[in-house]
Design an enzyme around this catalytic site. Structure first.
Site, PDB file in Angstrom:
ATOM      1  N   TYR A   1     -38.184  12.893   0.522  1.00 37.34           N
ATOM      2  CA  TYR A   1     -37.791  13.662  -0.663  1.00 37.34           C
ATOM      3  C   TYR A   1     -38.155  15.140  -0.524  1.00 37.34           C
ATOM      4  O   TYR A   1     -38.478  15.802  -1.507  1.00 37.34           O
ATOM      5  CB  TYR A   1     -38.419  13.084  -1.935  1.00 37.34           C
ATOM      6  CG  TYR A   1     -38.338  11.581  -2.063  1.00 37.34           C
ATOM      7  CD1 TYR A   1     -37.205  10.883  -1.657  1.00 37.34           C
ATOM      8  CD2 TYR A   1     -39.394  10.852  -2.601  1.00 37.34           C
ATOM      9  CE1 TYR A   1     -37.133   9.503  -1.777  1.00 37.34           C
ATOM     10  CE2 TYR A   1     -39.330   9.469  -2.717  1.00 37.34           C
ATOM     11  CZ  TYR A   1     -38.190   8.799  -2.300  1.00 37.34           C
ATOM     12  OH  TYR A   1     -38.122   7.428  -2.415  1.00 37.34           O
ATOM     13  N   HIS A   2     -38.069  15.661   0.692  1.00 39.57           N
ATOM     14  CA  HIS A   2     -38.439  17.052   0.968  1.00 39.57           C
ATOM     15  C   HIS A   2     -37.202  17.885   1.292  1.00 39.57           C
ATOM     16  O   HIS A   2     -37.178  18.651   2.256  1.00 39.57           O
ATOM     17  CB  HIS A   2     -39.436  17.125   2.132  1.00 39.57           C
ATOM     18  CG  HIS A   2     -40.711  16.404   1.887  1.00 39.57           C
ATOM     19  ND1 HIS A   2     -41.612  16.080   2.898  1.00 39.57           N
ATOM     20  CD2 HIS A   2     -41.263  15.931   0.730  1.00 39.57           C
ATOM     21  CE1 HIS A   2     -42.643  15.439   2.372  1.00 39.57           C
ATOM     22  NE2 HIS A   2     -42.456  15.337   1.073  1.00 39.57           N
ATOM     23  N   LEU A   3     -36.165  17.772   0.498  1.00 38.27           N
ATOM     24  CA  LEU A   3     -34.898  18.442   0.783  1.00 38.27           C
ATOM     25  C   LEU A   3     -35.021  19.957   0.591  1.00 38.27           C
ATOM     26  O   LEU A   3     -35.647  20.425  -0.364  1.00 38.27           O
ATOM     27  CB  LEU A   3     -33.790  17.902  -0.126  1.00 38.27           C
ATOM     28  CG  LEU A   3     -33.159  16.565   0.287  1.00 38.27           C
ATOM     29  CD1 LEU A   3     -34.152  15.429   0.217  1.00 38.27           C
ATOM     30  CD2 LEU A   3     -31.950  16.266  -0.580  1.00 38.27           C
TER      31      LEU A   3
END
Length: 541
Positions: A472-474
């Protein structure tokens, strides 16, 4: 269509950067600021109990339920990539880890042509964020609005894991956000007195008492409005009444909607690759091919072990044990309800020849079914996972229609590059070695995932393809860079190239993915971005 009064600044998105911008721009009372948030207010109690992330991250009311497009490298799966959709954005649903990254990350940003983004230039903004007692006061902040705490709950399996890492040559590092990152130890968290410290709690709550800040929740920005090349306002949809409203801005529009929704909004507004916009009949305001490109993320793989001779979080989260943990939390005593999902960090190198770590590992005395966050296993378990710090694979975010309610295509292209596959397999092997350490042997029973039948590099890569997930590190979809970079979207003042009175200030502007969870870096971008907006010398056009 209705119209509301003018504002000086309109900020789109109340997440890690947007909430900080709202606080800073409204602080001295000179400017009227409007903050648009597509989600509801953060009133749900699970948004404030750290362990509540399990209930919130896949709740469509509080998180955008985006999924990646199918990819042959990951078995054509649609991988969940939820993003925050409430006050505080993803800081209200994330894993609570505070991780700045490596000094070299930001020096590299500057070397790419982004003046003022080297480590020494961004360090004051990291320090400005933090309210922390421990660490070198030259490197760590003491007076910031965001409490950054150390873990107050210990477990013998965690201590054994750290000891085992030290036995294998990985030194204990008491402050990975200090002088250097490499080593093993406990994560620092955005938790204070047992409560999640989102940017909504730390920054917005004080600001919301100001008469010059207008907060509009359940308000989805559908277009940035332009007069020629000058941004003049925002059109938004009230998600409760379905009414369309236009706001105007005397000074600037600031897009802080995150690495998916920021390029989506720009493209809906006619700012993006001409070929894409022409294909869905959106009038071109400005042909900017980099909008939506350069998408990066950390693709993580976890190894799960069955535990013996100890009680893990799997059992403590059920029945009478859970009742005791709730009682401890209510009395502000150490409790599993006040934990981040990952407790121990490992920053290490996949090969000895490297100058700095290229792997990040996480460990917790708990396990989730098939390695996914959201549902605990029904047996005592522990998990060690790794991802590659700086993957080479990159992808894109593309809208598919002019409908602002339609989800875009999100394609990170996980594992597209062979180097990423090789490094991830080395990370899996490192996780196995750590779980097989002498110190951890009293607790390690058997390997549940991937299992003893996965031994070759091909076997482990096949497991990674099938069970790897997003961290979830976009980021990176409105990349910062000089005008000579044809794929850059914003300059080093975060102004959109070729347009006036429009900035992007969020994780989208990262020119390269940092060696870290991206939340702390995004908050730094919010703090620095606020200063850039308020600088009297800043001139547009």
């Amino acid at each position: 269509m209705t119209r509301q009064a003018d504002f000086d600044y309109i900020i789109i998105g109340s997440g890690a950067a947007g909430a900080i911008l709202a606080h800073r721009l409204s602080a001295d009372g000179r400017f009227n600021v409007c903050l648009l948030e597509a989600g509801p207010k953060d009133h749900h109690p699970f948004l404030h109990v750290p362990a509540g992330f399990i209930k919130m991250i896949f709740n469509p009311r509080f998180a955008w339920q985006f999924k990646t497009a199918p990819n042959a490298q990951t078995c054509e799966r649609e991988i969940p990539i939820p993003q925050g959709r409430t006050l505080g954005g993803s800081t209200s649903i994330n894993g609570l880890v505070f991780n700045r990254g490596q000094q070299a990350d930001y020096d590299h940003w500057a070397n790419l042509g982004n003046s003022g983004w080297d480590y020494q230039s961004v360090l004051p903004y990291f320090r400005k964020i933090e309210h922390r007692k421990e660490g070198d006061e030259q490197l760590r902040g003491r007076d910031g609005l965001l409490p950054v705490s150390d873990i107050d709950w210990t477990h013998p399996i965690c201590e054994a894991f750290i000891e085992g890492a030290e036995q294998q040559g990985i030194p204990r590092n008491p402050d990975y956000n200090g002088a250097y990152q490499q080593g093993v130890g406990y994560f620092q968290r955005t938790i204070h007195h047992g409560l999640r410290m989102s940017t909504a709690r730390a920054y917005l709550r004080p600001a919301m008492r100001r008469p010059n800040l207008t907060l509009l929740c359940n308000s989805l920005a559908t277009r940035v409005l332009f007069d020629g090349k000058r941004a003049t306002g925002v059109e938004y949809l009230d998600l409760k009444t379905r009414a369309l409203t236009r706001l105007t801005a005397r000074r600037e529009i600031i897009v802080s909607a995150g690495a998916v929704n920021t390029p989506k909004l720009l493209q809906l507004s006619g700012v993006g690759p001409r070929e894409l916009l022409d294909s869905i009949n959106i009038p071109i305001v400005h042909d900017l091919p980099g909008v939506g490109a350069n998408l990066k993320d950390h693709y993580s793989v976890r190894i799960v072990g069955r535990v013996r001779n100890s009680t893990t979080l799997n059992e403590q989260a059920r029945g009478l044990r859970l009742v005791r943990q709730i009682a401890n939390w209510l009395c502000r005593r150490p409790s599993i309800l006040a934990l981040s999902p990952s407790l121990v960090h490992i920053f290490w190198k996949s090969t000895e020849e490297l100058e700095r770590p290229d792997l990040q590992g996480v460990f917790t005395p708990a396990s989730y079914r098939q390695g996914y966050v959201g549902m605990l296993d029904d047996y005592p378990g522990m998990t060690c996972g790794f991802w590659q710090h700086r993957p080479r694979s990159s992808g894109h975010v593309h809208i598919t229609s002019a409908d602002p309610l339609a989800a875009p295509i999100v394609q990170p292209n996980y594992l597209k590059e062979s180097e990423d596959r090789e490094v991830l397999v080395k990370g899996i092997r490192l996780a196995r070695r750590l779980l097989a350490s002498k110190a951890l042997s009293p607790y390690m029973d058997t390997e549940a995932l991937p299992g003893a039948d996965h031994q070759s590099d091909e076997d482990l890569l096949a497991y990674a393809r099938r069970y790897g997930v997003s961290s979830y590190h976009l980021n990176g979809t409105a990349r910062m860079g000089p005008a000579s970079d044809s794929m850059a979207v914003v300059d080093d003042q975060l102004r959109v190239h070729g347009l006036e009175n429009l900035r992007v200030i969020d994780s989208s502007i990262m020119p390269e993915i940092p060696s870290a969870n991206i939340c702390a870096a995004t908050m730094m971008i919010g703090e620095k971005g606020a200063d850039l907006v308020l600088q009297p010398s800043t001139v547009h056009g």
